[in-house]
Write an enzyme that holds these catalytic residues in place. Structure first.
Site, PDB file in Angstrom:
ATOM      1  N   ASP A  39      -2.340  -9.545   4.113  1.00 60.31           N
ATOM      2  CA  ASP A  39      -3.519  -8.982   3.460  1.00 60.31           C
ATOM      3  C   ASP A  39      -4.811  -9.432   4.130  1.00 60.31           C
ATOM      4  OD1 ASP A  39      -4.968  -7.596   1.543  1.00 60.31           O
ATOM      5  OD2 ASP A  39      -3.814  -8.415  -0.129  1.00 60.31           O
ATOM      6  N   ASP A  40      -5.680  -8.478   4.438  1.00 61.49           N
ATOM      7  CA  ASP A  40      -7.018  -8.765   4.989  1.00 61.49           C
ATOM      8  C   ASP A  40      -6.973  -9.506   6.326  1.00 61.49           C
ATOM      9  OD1 ASP A  40      -7.788  -7.663   2.577  1.00 61.49           O
ATOM     10  OD2 ASP A  40      -9.264  -9.193   2.112  1.00 61.49           O
ATOM     11  N   CYS A  78      -7.296  -2.266   0.392  1.00 57.04           N
ATOM     12  CA  CYS A  78      -5.873  -2.648   0.357  1.00 57.04           C
ATOM     13  C   CYS A  78      -4.930  -1.527  -0.045  1.00 57.04           C
ATOM     14  CB  CYS A  78      -5.690  -3.830  -0.592  1.00 57.04           C
ATOM     15  SG  CYS A  78      -6.561  -5.339  -0.098  1.00 57.04           S
ATOM     16  N   HIS A 137      -0.194  -1.851  -3.506  1.00 58.01           N
ATOM     17  CA  HIS A 137      -1.301  -2.674  -4.007  1.00 58.01           C
ATOM     18  C   HIS A 137      -0.959  -3.417  -5.273  1.00 58.01           C
ATOM     19  CE1 HIS A 137      -5.363  -4.110  -4.333  1.00 58.01           C
ATOM     20  NE2 HIS A 137      -5.435  -3.661  -5.568  1.00 58.01           N
ATOM     21  N   ASP A 343      -3.394  -5.164   6.847  1.00 58.82           N
ATOM     22  CA  ASP A 343      -3.724  -3.909   6.166  1.00 58.82           C
ATOM     23  C   ASP A 343      -5.147  -3.433   6.424  1.00 58.82           C
ATOM     24  OD1 ASP A 343      -4.978  -5.791   4.527  1.00 58.82           O
ATOM     25  OD2 ASP A 343      -4.157  -5.003   2.657  1.00 58.82           O
ATOM     26  N   HIS A 344      -5.990  -4.263   7.015  1.00 60.23           N
ATOM     27  CA  HIS A 344      -7.312  -3.878   7.518  1.00 60.23           C
ATOM     28  C   HIS A 344      -7.990  -5.133   8.030  1.00 60.23           C
ATOM     29  CE1 HIS A 344      -8.465  -5.464   3.644  1.00 60.23           C
ATOM     30  NE2 HIS A 344      -7.794  -4.491   3.048  1.00 60.23           N
TER      31      HIS A 344
END
Length: 497
Positions: A39-40, A78, A137, A343-344
């Site tokens: 995540d992130d 997300c 999510h 995810d980004h």
């Protein structure tokens, strides 16, 4: 850890999809798949050139994999980003930009021709599918605080999983664990009166990702005994806010050695509407300072936050290492595709922003690392642009599974095998903040559907890789040349009137 918390951590969906096999054959596909979502995670790891950040396990995976240097997610938030990679589809409506995007993509009936996700398609073709942690999510309902039992849970992909596992431990619910601190408290329970970071002298299992890694390794041991290929999705929370991790990962860094953002100022020739007001970051109301576009954080606090983020990355890296080690120990690595995906990205003070939710490079670019037994490791350089939606068709080709329904992504297999693929459009599209942005090997072209001017932004990555100056007004000829390519990604998402 024993997988015994039936009410809390083991959701076995009794509705089974009808199994089918490619081309009518009864022999099952050969590769297992392990999909690891972090995540992130921006590309601040050794394999992407940041030698300060300590990520030995991700870097080890990269050395035996295809590393895509210019990989872009479709949405910088997300749930929507995960929806896009799981469905292989670009967003078509504004609902597809929300964290609940998977609900709008899902098939309502398991017998429909189009599966609700790539996980569902694996399951329809004979794979045993297991999800652990944050894949979509909502962690199949657990993150949103539904009653954590098979009767009360509301899974977001009900036809995709044979099993879904998550252990909220001392936090009680997945939603609390997502925003959890080492003492068992959480952001919402503390009415947001918490800091956006924490350094606690606890073992890895003192935070949720350590527990998720234990669940994953134990599940791998069980899957190794099955005479059936498997898809295992493992989702780690960190380095998502809050930047919490055990003290030993903070101790890997000297805070004064951590550099500040190389692009700390607002880009020239843009409207502030292209950025964001950091509502997520400022939700941690006990933070040392508030983040404002008009008033940047102090260097001291910015450096502390970057330290906290890097510590959380190293913590996540250690959990990834446990999964990789278990694959090796069980002898599964030689027959298992491993995907590591962020995810980004995340602005760490870049353009004065702390967070994602922009159409800039730093929010859209993330790691994509794919290890395939038999494919020579290589780095796909910055002249080749790929997208998250490309993973779905790539995995299906690698595993020999038919796809007779439309996907927006294009397979990466030839690029992985040969290092080039002349048949690919070398462009990626992303969507957010009333704008559509296109990235090719040199330029980023963004068009916003809004009243605030300018609505067109152009960045030249050959001369300005940090996107510090919008040159659209100075180079209308380049905008005109790129606009037909940009139109290929215009899905009608925004009202163009």
């Amino acid at each position: 850890m024993i997988l015994k918390k039936t009410a809390c951590t083991f959701l076995f969906f009794m509705v089974m999809s009808t199994l089918s096999f490619p081309n009518g054959k009864k022999d099952l596909p050969s590769f297992n798949v392990v999909f690891i979502a972090v995540d992130d995670l921006r590309p601040d790891i050794g394999a992407y050139g940041n030698l300060l950040v300590k990520t030995p396990n991700m870097d080890r995976l990269a050395k035996s994999s295809t590393v895509f240097q210019n990989h872009y997610v479709q949405i910088p938030t997300c749930g929507a980003s995960r929806s896009s990679i799981l469905t292989g589809l670009l967003p078509k409506t504004t609902r597809h930009l929300q964290n609940s995007a998977l609900e709008t993509f899902m098939a309502n009936e398991p017998e429909k021709d189009i599966p609700e996700s790539m996980v569902h398609h694996f399951r329809r073709n004979g794979y045993y599918t297991v999800g652990i942690g944050k894949i979509g999510h909502s962690v199949d309902g657990l993150l949103y605080g539904y009653e954590e039992s098979p009767e009360g849970a509301k899974p977001e992909m009900p036809y995709s999983w044979n099993e879904f596992l998550f252990d909220p431990d001392k936090w009680g619910t997945g939603w609390n664990a997502f925003f959890g601190y080492a003492d068992g408290s959480n952001r919402q329970g503390m009415n947001n009166q918490v800091k956006p970071y924490e350094k606690a002298d606890v073992p890895d299992t003192g935070y949720p990702d350590g527990i998720t890694a234990e669940l994953a390794t134990e599940k791998l041991r069980q899957l190794a005994g099955k005479n059936q290929p498997f898809f295992l999705g493992v989702g780690f929370f960190k380095p998502h806010l809050p930047f919490t991790s055990p003290k030993k990962y903070w101790d890997l860094y000297n805070e004064q050695d951590i550099p500040l953002s190389p692009v700390p100022d607002i880009p020239e020739n843009i409207h502030l509407a292209s950025l964001q007001r950091m509502g997520e970051f400022n939700n941690y109301q006990a933070g040392d300072e508030k983040a404002r576009l008009e008033n940047p954080l102090s260097d001291e606090y910015a450096r502390k936050l970057r330290h906290a983020y890097y510590a959380a990355v190293s913590y996540a890296d250690a959990q990834v290492g446990k999964v990789l080690d278990e694959l090796e120990r069980l002898g599964l690595a030689e027959n298992t595709i491993v995907v590591l995906w962020g995810d980004h990205g995340w602005h760490l003070g870049d353009h004065r922003v702390w967070g994602k939710h922009t159409n800039f490079e730093v929010a859209l670019r993330s790691p994509l690392i794919i290890k395939v037994p038999g494919i020579k490791p290589r780095e796909i350089g910055k002249n080749e642009v790929v997208s998250s939606v490309d993973l779905y068709p790539s995995l299906m080709e690698l595993c020999g599974l038919p796809v007779d329904f439309p996907l927006d992504g294009k397979s990466l297999v030839k690029l992985m095998q040969e290092g080039k693929d002349e048949q690919r459009d070398n462009i990626a599209f992303s969507y957010f903040n009333h704008g559509i942005t296109m990235r090719n090997e040199r330029y980023r072209l963004t068009r916003y559907f809004r009243e605030e001017n300018p609505v067109i932004e152009l960045y030249d990555h050959l001369h300005d890789p940090l996107e510090s100056k919008n040159i659209a007004a100075q180079h209308p000829e380049i905008v005109a040349q790129l606009m037909p390519l940009w139109e290929k990604g215009n899905t009608g998402l925004f009202d163009q009137k």
